[in-house]
Design a protein around this motif. Structure first.
Motif, PDB file in Angstrom:
ATOM      1  N   MET A  68       0.556  -1.321   0.088  1.00  0.00           N
ATOM      2  CA  MET A  68      -0.284   0.192  -0.385  1.00  0.00           C
ATOM      3  C   MET A  68       1.029   1.599  -0.004  1.00  0.00           C
ATOM      4  N   LYS A  69       0.164   2.432  -0.983  1.00  0.00           N
ATOM      5  CA  LYS A  69       1.163   3.870  -1.067  1.00  0.00           C
ATOM      6  C   LYS A  69       1.505   4.875   0.237  1.00  0.00           C
ATOM      7  N   GLU A  70       2.196   5.031   0.718  1.00  0.00           N
ATOM      8  CA  GLU A  70       2.174   6.084   2.141  1.00  0.00           C
ATOM      9  C   GLU A  70       1.367   6.915   1.581  1.00  0.00           C
ATOM     10  N   ASN A  71       0.855   7.640   2.508  1.00  0.00           N
ATOM     11  CA  ASN A  71       0.140   9.046   1.930  1.00  0.00           C
ATOM     12  C   ASN A  71       0.813  10.253   2.210  1.00  0.00           C
ATOM     13  N   TYR A  72       1.032  10.723   0.894  1.00  0.00           N
ATOM     14  CA  TYR A  72       1.896  12.097   0.782  1.00  0.00           C
ATOM     15  C   TYR A  72       1.525  13.326   0.540  1.00  0.00           C
ATOM     16  N   THR A  73       1.640  14.433   1.204  1.00  0.00           N
ATOM     17  CA  THR A  73       1.651  15.721   1.532  1.00  0.00           C
ATOM     18  C   THR A  73       2.027  16.670   0.976  1.00  0.00           C
ATOM     19  N   ALA A  74       2.040  17.153  -0.741  1.00  0.00           N
ATOM     20  CA  ALA A  74       2.556  18.540  -0.458  1.00  0.00           C
ATOM     21  C   ALA A  74       2.792  19.461  -0.024  1.00  0.00           C
ATOM     22  N   PRO A  75       4.438  19.464   0.338  1.00  0.00           N
ATOM     23  CA  PRO A  75       5.314  20.700   1.463  1.00  0.00           C
ATOM     24  C   PRO A  75       4.068  22.124   1.191  1.00  0.00           C
ATOM     25  N   SER A  76       3.686  22.941   2.336  1.00  0.00           N
ATOM     26  CA  SER A  76       2.894  23.542   2.730  1.00  0.00           C
ATOM     27  C   SER A  76       3.398  25.396   1.814  1.00  0.00           C
ATOM     28  N   LYS A  77       4.219  25.056   1.248  1.00  0.00           N
ATOM     29  CA  LYS A  77       4.825  26.674   0.887  1.00  0.00           C
ATOM     30  C   LYS A  77       4.797  26.316  -0.996  1.00  0.00           C
ATOM     31  N   THR A  78       4.701  24.757  -1.239  1.00  0.00           N
ATOM     32  CA  THR A  78       4.738  24.798  -2.399  1.00  0.00           C
ATOM     33  C   THR A  78       3.740  25.962  -3.314  1.00  0.00           C
ATOM     34  N   PHE A  79       4.133  26.283  -4.540  1.00  0.00           N
ATOM     35  CA  PHE A  79       2.532  27.498  -5.223  1.00  0.00           C
ATOM     36  C   PHE A  79       3.280  27.119  -6.398  1.00  0.00           C
ATOM     37  N   VAL A  80       2.983  27.133  -7.459  1.00  0.00           N
ATOM     38  CA  VAL A  80       2.648  26.796  -8.622  1.00  0.00           C
ATOM     39  C   VAL A  80       3.418  28.255  -9.424  1.00  0.00           C
ATOM     40  N   GLY A  81       4.649  28.213  -9.548  1.00  0.00           N
ATOM     41  CA  GLY A  81       5.782  28.555 -10.155  1.00  0.00           C
ATOM     42  C   GLY A  81       5.451  29.832 -11.168  1.00  0.00           C
ATOM     43  N   HIS A  82       5.010  28.753 -12.381  1.00  0.00           N
ATOM     44  CA  HIS A  82       4.820  29.371 -13.585  1.00  0.00           C
ATOM     45  C   HIS A  82       3.913  28.803 -14.062  1.00  0.00           C
ATOM     46  N   ILE A  83       3.332  29.911 -15.781  1.00  0.00           N
ATOM     47  CA  ILE A  83       2.536  28.682 -16.793  1.00  0.00           C
ATOM     48  C   ILE A  83       3.608  29.226 -17.909  1.00  0.00           C
ATOM     49  N   HIS A  84       3.435  27.645 -18.990  1.00  0.00           N
ATOM     50  CA  HIS A  84       4.191  28.092 -20.185  1.00  0.00           C
ATOM     51  C   HIS A  84       2.406  27.675 -20.980  1.00  0.00           C
ATOM     52  N   LEU A  85       2.231  28.497 -21.792  1.00  0.00           N
ATOM     53  CA  LEU A  85       1.555  28.522 -23.139  1.00  0.00           C
ATOM     54  C   LEU A  85       1.975  27.970 -24.070  1.00  0.00           C
ATOM     55  N   LYS A  86       1.007  27.330 -25.352  1.00  0.00           N
ATOM     56  CA  LYS A  86       1.524  27.220 -26.892  1.00  0.00           C
ATOM     57  C   LYS A  86       0.799  28.352 -27.714  1.00  0.00           C
ATOM     58  N   VAL A  87       1.212  29.071 -27.894  1.00  0.00           N
ATOM     59  CA  VAL A  87       0.040  30.197 -28.636  1.00  0.00           C
ATOM     60  C   VAL A  87       0.353  29.997 -29.992  1.00  0.00           C
ATOM     61  N   SER A  88      -0.653  30.812 -30.979  1.00  0.00           N
ATOM     62  CA  SER A  88      -0.890  30.502 -31.968  1.00  0.00           C
ATOM     63  C   SER A  88      -0.239  31.715 -33.141  1.00  0.00           C
ATOM     64  N   ASP A  89       0.640  32.501 -31.687  1.00  0.00           N
ATOM     65  CA  ASP A  89       1.072  34.382 -32.468  1.00  0.00           C
ATOM     66  C   ASP A  89       1.571  34.929 -31.638  1.00  0.00           C
ATOM     67  N   LEU A  90       3.088  34.813 -31.554  1.00  0.00           N
ATOM     68  CA  LEU A  90       3.666  35.169 -29.960  1.00  0.00           C
ATOM     69  C   LEU A  90       3.414  36.609 -29.823  1.00  0.00           C
ATOM     70  N   GLY A  91       3.533  37.553 -31.175  1.00  0.00           N
ATOM     71  CA  GLY A  91       3.246  38.934 -30.743  1.00  0.00           C
ATOM     72  C   GLY A  91       1.950  39.523 -30.818  1.00  0.00           C
ATOM     73  N   ARG A  92       0.916  38.549 -30.788  1.00  0.00           N
ATOM     74  CA  ARG A  92      -0.606  38.674 -30.592  1.00  0.00           C
ATOM     75  C   ARG A  92      -0.963  38.458 -28.689  1.00  0.00           C
ATOM     76  N   ALA A  93       0.414  36.963 -28.536  1.00  0.00           N
ATOM     77  CA  ALA A  93       0.033  37.130 -27.034  1.00  0.00           C
ATOM     78  C   ALA A  93       0.730  38.217 -26.206  1.00  0.00           C
ATOM     79  N   LEU A  94       1.897  38.401 -26.670  1.00  0.00           N
ATOM     80  CA  LEU A  94       2.316  39.741 -26.171  1.00  0.00           C
ATOM     81  C   LEU A  94       2.082  40.684 -25.487  1.00  0.00           C
ATOM     82  N   GLU A  95       1.067  41.049 -26.825  1.00  0.00           N
ATOM     83  CA  GLU A  95       0.066  42.030 -26.776  1.00  0.00           C
ATOM     84  C   GLU A  95      -0.829  42.179 -25.587  1.00  0.00           C
ATOM     85  N   PHE A  96      -1.656  40.612 -25.789  1.00  0.00           N
ATOM     86  CA  PHE A  96      -2.190  40.428 -24.704  1.00  0.00           C
ATOM     87  C   PHE A  96      -1.639  40.638 -22.953  1.00  0.00           C
TER      88      PHE A  96
END
Length: 166
Positions: free
Chosen positions: A1-29
């Motif tokens: 049986m797997k042991e329960n694991y809890t992520a450390p309390s100070k863990t947070f989402v560091g960044h998002i990385h998105l695929k876009v169709s037009d880099l210039g248009r995405a930068l404008e946004f």
């Protein structure tokens, strides 16, 4: 049986990385409308942006998506990214900017624990701009879970934050 694991309390989402169709248009946004700072370009196919000088909170690239269509709405994938604003006034400022620029807003909700503005980026990726209420104001169910709701956001009350400073 797997042991329960809890992520450390100070863990947070560091960044998002998105695929876009037009880099210039995405930068404008993300840069020109939402105000994230461009920290670096990776050739002409990727850009990295941040708030407050971090190396990047947002990565944008066209490596596999240049000129492509938006992701299908009714399929697995990203529902939305969420950007947490530090204060209610900061949320009011970006809301007024969106209104002044005529950028379409797809929703605005009061979730009890937070207030949120919803829109789509130029590639149809959902974006949430929100602020959390202080934890002391959160409500809980009898079972101890955070009580969250989806009610209409008081847009006028939010924009009143801008008048309170004058």
């Amino acid at each position: 049986m797997k042991e329960n694991y809890t992520a450390p309390s100070k863990t947070f989402v560091g960044h998002i990385h998105l695929k876009v169709s037009d880099l210039g248009r995405a930068l404008e946004f993300y840069r020109d409308l939402l105000g994230f700072e461009l920290t670096t370009m990776y050739g002409d196919q990727a850009a990295f942006l941040s708030a407050g000088g971090y190396h990047h909170h947002i990565g944008l690239n066209t490596w596999h998506s240049e000129g492509g269509p938006p992701a299908p709405r009714n399929s697995a994938g990203l529902f939305h990214t969420a950007f947490l604003y530090p204060t209610r006034k900061d949320l009011a400022i970006i809301l007024k900017r969106l209104i002044d620029e005529g950028y379409p807003i797809s929703g605005a909700s009061d979730h009890g624990v937070s207030e949120a503005i919803y829109l789509n980026d130029p590639d149809g990726n959902g974006v949430e701009l929100y602020r959390d209420r202080p934890k002391e104001e959160w409500e809980y169910t009898d079972e101890g879970s955070v009580k969250m709701v989806t009610e209409q956001l008081d847009i006028e009350g939010l924009l009143q934050e801008l008048e309170n400073e004058k």
